[in-house]
Design an enzyme around this catalytic site. Structure first.
Site, PDB file in Angstrom:
ATOM      1  N   ASP A   1       0.841  -2.676  12.289  1.00  0.00           N
ATOM      2  CA  ASP A   1       1.188  -3.145  10.990  1.00  0.00           C
ATOM      3  C   ASP A   1       1.233  -4.609  10.959  1.00  0.00           C
ATOM      4  OD1 ASP A   1       2.905  -3.896   8.559  1.00  0.00           O
ATOM      5  OD2 ASP A   1       2.931  -1.865   8.095  1.00  0.00           O
TER       6      ASP A   1
ATOM      7  N   THR B   1      -0.793   7.552  -1.170  1.00  0.00           N
ATOM      8  CA  THR B   1      -2.130   7.655  -1.468  1.00  0.00           C
ATOM      9  C   THR B   1      -3.024   6.553  -1.096  1.00  0.00           C
ATOM     10  OG1 THR B   1      -1.329   5.828  -3.240  1.00  0.00           O
ATOM     11  CG2 THR B   1      -1.202   8.320  -3.739  1.00  0.00           C
TER      12      THR B   1
ATOM     13  N   ASP C   1       4.886  -5.979   9.619  1.00  0.00           N
ATOM     14  CA  ASP C   1       5.967  -5.653  10.294  1.00  0.00           C
ATOM     15  C   ASP C   1       6.009  -6.559  11.590  1.00  0.00           C
ATOM     16  OD1 ASP C   1       7.025  -3.870   8.735  1.00  0.00           O
ATOM     17  OD2 ASP C   1       6.052  -2.207   9.596  1.00  0.00           O
TER      18      ASP C   1
ATOM     19  N   ARG D   1       0.937  -1.296  -0.013  1.00  0.00           N
ATOM     20  CA  ARG D   1      -0.019  -0.031  -0.010  1.00  0.00           C
ATOM     21  C   ARG D   1       0.956   1.260  -0.188  1.00  0.00           C
ATOM     22  NH1 ARG D   1      -4.423   1.192   4.708  1.00  0.00           N
ATOM     23  NH2 ARG D   1      -2.581   1.614   5.875  1.00  0.00           N
TER      24      ARG D   1
END
Ligand code: PRP
Ligand code: URA
Length: 209
Positions: A200, A108, A203, A104
């Site tokens: 995340d 944006t 991660d 991603r």
């Protein structure tokens, strides 16, 4: 319209709560994701076709059921979807595995594709797309679009945590795809992260931050 199944099983909720805790380290996070994915398979595959077969038990001959219909393909969205593969394969060991690489764009929030390799016979399979996080829905929706461009139609999506925005987008863009989530969270924050979420997923799974 597609079906949205939200799991409320105590074992899944318990394990997910540990995953959400920011103190939970990489090893436990990985093991828990694997276990939850395995537990989710039971419901995700509930409507698979079966056929009647005859089996001779030590006592008598009987009619019983076995899986029939299309074979299964599982498609993790890289990276974090990889963390759900082994759990699913432990119950469906013959499934073939395709991979779609998407990240991603942090500005944006749009998905950027970098890899796609599906089983050769993907269009003849019942496909299960895996990604722990359904945030804006951009990545999942783009992955499903790629898969459909390859002529595949039987697709279901499995996520650990979804935001309402993600569910809405996938349902609007792919009304034929059923969605299975372990939890439906409250909202997205200004960076497109799920709130409360777990941070995340990639991660935390791979220890990259
Ligand atoms: C995360 C996650 C999803 C995506 C969800 O991946 O694993 O693929 O974000 O967000 P969306 O619904 O708004 O598209 P990320 O882009 O962080 O890539 P990574 O798995 O390589 O870390
Ligand atoms: N991707 C993640 O890994 N987590 C989020 O909360 C949103 C997108």
């Amino acid at each position: 319209m597609s079906k949205v199944v939200i799991f409320d099983h105590p074992l899944i909720q318990h394990k997910l709560s540990i995953m959400r805790d920011k103190k939970t380290g990489c090893k436990d996070f990985r093991e828990l994701l694997d276990e939850i994915a395995m537990l989710m398979v039971y419901e995700v595959t509930r409507d698979l076709q079966t056929e009647e077969v005859e089996v001779e038990t030590p006592i008598c001959t009987t009619k019983t059921k076995m899986l029939a219909g299309k074979p299964i393909g599982i498609i993790p969205i890289l990276r974090a979807g990889l963390g759900m593969v082994d759990g699913i394969l432990s119950l469906i060991p013959n499934a073939k595995v395709g991979h779609i690489g998407l990240y991603r764009d942090p500005e944006t929030l749009n998905p950027v594709e970098y890899y796609c390799k599906l089983p050769e016979d993907a269009e003849h399979r019942e496909l299960i797309v895996l990604d722990p996080m359904l945030a804006t829905g951009g990545s999942a929706s783009a992955a499903i679009t790629f898969i459909k461009q390859r002529g595949c139609n039987n697709i279901r999506l499995v996520n650990l945590i979804a935001a309402p925005e993600g569910i809405e987008r996938v349902r609007a863009e792919h009304p034929d795809v059923d969605i299975y989530v372990a939890a439906l969270d409250e909202k997205l924050n200004e960076h497109g992260y799920i709130v409360p979420g777990l941070g995340d997923a990639g991660d935390r799974l791979f220890g990259t931050k």
